[in-house]
Design an enzyme around this catalytic site. Structure first.
Site, PDB file in Angstrom:
ATOM      1  N   CYS B 149      -7.902 -41.668  24.821  1.00  0.00           N
ATOM      2  CA  CYS B 149      -7.548 -40.334  25.330  1.00  0.00           C
ATOM      3  C   CYS B 149      -7.753 -39.276  24.257  1.00  0.00           C
ATOM      4  O   CYS B 149      -6.883 -39.041  23.419  1.00  0.00           O
ATOM      5  CB  CYS B 149      -6.106 -40.317  25.840  1.00  0.00           C
ATOM      6  SG  CYS B 149      -5.607 -38.735  26.522  1.00  0.00           S
ATOM      7  N   CYS B 152      -5.293 -36.332  24.377  1.00  0.00           N
ATOM      8  CA  CYS B 152      -3.973 -36.674  23.816  1.00  0.00           C
ATOM      9  C   CYS B 152      -3.989 -36.621  22.298  1.00  0.00           C
ATOM     10  O   CYS B 152      -3.103 -36.059  21.659  1.00  0.00           O
ATOM     11  CB  CYS B 152      -3.556 -38.099  24.186  1.00  0.00           C
ATOM     12  SG  CYS B 152      -3.451 -38.448  25.928  1.00  0.00           S
ATOM     13  N   ASP B 153      -4.986 -37.279  21.714  1.00  0.00           N
ATOM     14  CA  ASP B 153      -4.910 -37.638  20.306  1.00  0.00           C
ATOM     15  C   ASP B 153      -5.877 -36.879  19.397  1.00  0.00           C
ATOM     16  O   ASP B 153      -5.827 -37.039  18.176  1.00  0.00           O
ATOM     17  CB  ASP B 153      -5.170 -39.146  20.148  1.00  0.00           C
ATOM     18  CG  ASP B 153      -4.172 -39.987  20.943  1.00  0.00           C
ATOM     19  OD1 ASP B 153      -3.068 -39.468  21.207  1.00  0.00           O
ATOM     20  OD2 ASP B 153      -4.486 -41.131  21.299  1.00  0.00           O
TER      21      ASP B 153
END
Ligand SMILES: Cc1cc2nc3c(=O)[nH]c(=O)nc-3n(C[C@H](O)[C@H](O)[C@H](O)COP(=O)(O)OP(=O)(O)OC[C@H]3O[C@@H](n4cnc5c(N)ncnc54)[C@H](O)[C@@H]3O)c2cc1C
Lengths: 214, 331
Positions: B149, B152-153
């Site tokens: 992801c 997300c990261d």
């Protein structure tokens, strides 16, 4: 300029209609050098406007030191979401992006005051005899993160010994560094045990047992 | 710029008591489109959203091929709109994951961690999950340097060097997104050309922060405390080499999420639910839509269209079978 669009405001009013008990959003801020303090404050105030069961209480982190200590608040922006009692539900950093869902869910949950967890989990949590601190690191752009945050907060509601924090990693880079956060959600239990990703209830319970030494 | 995502309904006074006309398993484009149609047909609908409310668009940076958005639309924004539209027409959305199903009795039984629900019909739309590499080091570093992801990261890789594995649309779209943070993005792909849509390829080749390693596969993820690199093997020469990197993003395709249905529904040899043109499965009253039954296209607009078909079939089914009368007073 309001933070929440009319459309979102309408949805939120619907979601927060019929809260069974009142909820206090106790927010800590300060005037200077805090990214998102002003926005977090504004968010809390805008949410409080949408339900007569919700009140916003704003404190200054420096001036109201005693209040912060009473609630165990050690960084800002911070929100304690408090229902009939203080269950230990905390948000550090602005609950925007995907965390907005976690925030509204926390409000609903403390108002209901009854955790939405399986019987097996509730039994396990009833055995907890020592304080547990759950920290869930997130980014606002992480769609998987609310699941981990909501679960941690449910556990806090289930047990008086458990407190659970959402920590928005981009606002607290020193903590992200300290806990070696390279991906989110990352859950840290009592400083020792950590979980990568949004784990199901049973796994979080097992990890919590591990943190308590068996 | 702050945005606010909402995937929630008002809590139910007495959860899991009545029998729903329809339970939609999964809150992605397929499931939410089914919920929009069902809601407008006044079918009592529960949507169990699962770990990714809004579905895969929620972890996609930008969507450019969904009709109606000529300038493209942010994945998160699209996900939010799907959720809001389903909620608007009366579907109840809950943030829980299905942990068990029983399709052998009626009403069908659906279990989550905290509750048990019953329904006369089901639309299964749990999509697919990213395929893992299955190489040493991947499990140990998952969530700590290995990710699926980027939205997300990505933040954690500011000024760092990352490897993206894969050569399809997802790998390239997300790789391009990562160039906003990372100083270098190295795409490792097993073939000698990308599979991604031409327009993405053009952008990737024009991006000074992107590099490509052709005909290569990742064999191991290396590091002690944190990821320090990957070992890759060149498929044509057989030579292995080590690429230094601080993180690895894996985009090598998806796998249908059908473990819960093994033995209860007919699946094809790759695990996809078998459906007919009316989205019917091997169990009457159980429909499937989206990526979980689509080994071929796996596109938003296709997922949405199968969701619509499934809901229209649910409506017909409920009308036809009197054991599940619509609009009865069982609420
Ligand atoms: C990085 C990336 C970029 C993409 N870009 C594009 C693009 O530009 N254009 C395009 O058309 N397509 C694109 N796609 C493909 C597209 O996203 C998918 O085809 C589409 O999302 C499939 O929809 P779906 O509803 O079938 O499944 P998904 O989107 O996978 O949604 C599945 C849903 O099921 C839920 N779920 C999972 N497990 C459970 C459970 N146990 N219980 C309950 N619910 C559960 C999830 O939470 C989720 O809500 C992209 C995909 C990826 C990964």
């Amino acid at each position: 300029m309001p933070l929440l669009s009319d459309e979102i405001r309408q949805e939120v009013s619907k979601i927060l209609a019929n809260l069974p008990r009142s909820v206090r959003l106790v927010m800590f801020t300060q005037e200077v050098e805090c990214a998102y303090c002003a926005e977090t404050r504004q968010l809390v105030e805008e949410i409080a406007e949408l339900s007569d069961r919700i009140t916003a209480e704003i404190y200054d982190f420096q001036a109201d030191r005693a209040k912060a200590e009473e609630l165990g608040i050690d960084k800002i922006p911070a929100i304690a979401v408090i229902g009939a009692q203080d269950y230990g539900v905390r948000f550090y950093g602005i609950p925007a992006g995907y965390e907005f869902t976690s925030f509204l869910h926390a409000i609903q949950s403390v108002a209901v005051g009854k955790p939405d967890l399986s019987d097996a989990t509730l039994h396990a949590l009833a055995e907890v005899r020592q304080p547990v601190h759950i920290q869930v690191f997130v980014t606002p752009t992480c769609p998987y993160c609310p699941q981990a945050v909501m679960l941690a907060h449910q556990m806090a509601i289930a047990s008086p010994l458990i407190r659970a924090d959402m920590i928005e990693a981009t606002e607290f880079p020193h903590l992200a560094f300290k806990y070696q956060v390279m991906g989110v959600p990352r859950t840290v239990i009592n400083e020792t045990v950590h979980i990568e990703g949004a784990a199901p209830e049973s796994i979080v319970v097992a990890k919590l047992r591990e943190a308590l030494g068996g | 710029m702050l945005d606010f995502q909402l995937a929630l309904s008002q809590p139910e006074a007495h959860p899991s008591e009545g029998v729903y006309d329809l339970i939609v398993l999964g809150g992605g484009p397929a499931g939410l489109t089914a919920a929009i149609y069902a809601g407008r047909a006044r079918i009592q609908t529960l949507v169990i959203l699962g770990p990714l409310p809004g579905g895969q668009p929620a972890n996609t940076e930008e969507v450019e091929n969904f009709p109606g958005f000529p300038e493209g639309i942010g994945g998160a924004d699209l996900a939010r709109r799907f959720l809001a539209q389903a909620e608007r027409f009366g579907a109840r959305l809950i943030p829980a994951s299905v942990t068990g199903v029983d399709l052998s009795i009626r009403p069908f039984i659906i279990r989550t961690d905290g509750a048990t629900y019953r329904a006369h019909t089901l639309v299964i739309a749990m999509g697919a999950v990213p395929r893992r590499l299955g190489v040493p080091g991947e499990d140990r570093f998952f969530g700590r340097g290995v990710s699926t992801c980027a939205t997300c990261d990505g933040f954690f890789y500011r000024d760092k060097r990352v490897v993206v594995v894969g050569g399809g649309d997802s790998a390239i779209i997300e790789g391009l997104y990562l160039t906003r943070f990372a100083r270098e993005v190295i795409v490792v792909h097993r073939r000698d050309q990308l599979r991604a849509t031409r327009i993405y390829q053009e952008r990737a080749f024009a991006n000074p922060r992107m590099r490509f390693l052709w005909d290569s596969v990742v064999e191991e993820i290396l590091g002690e405390q944190t990821v320090t690199g990957v070992r890759v093997r060149h498929l044509k020469t057989g030579e292995t080499s080590i690429i230094e990197a601080d993180g690895v993003f894996v985009y090598i395709g998806m796998e249908p999420q059908t473990q819960l249905f093994v033995g209860q529904l007919e699946l094809d040899e790759h695990g996809y639910i078998i459906t007919d043109r009316r989205q019917r499965t091997s169990v009457p009253g159980v429909f499937a839509a989206g990526d979980i039954q689509d080994p071929f296209y796996r596109q938003l607009v296709v997922a949405a269209s199968t969701g619509a078909i499934a809901a229209m079939e649910v409506e017909k089914y409920l009308e036809l079978y009197p054991q599940s009368p619509q609009g009865s007073d069982r609420w």
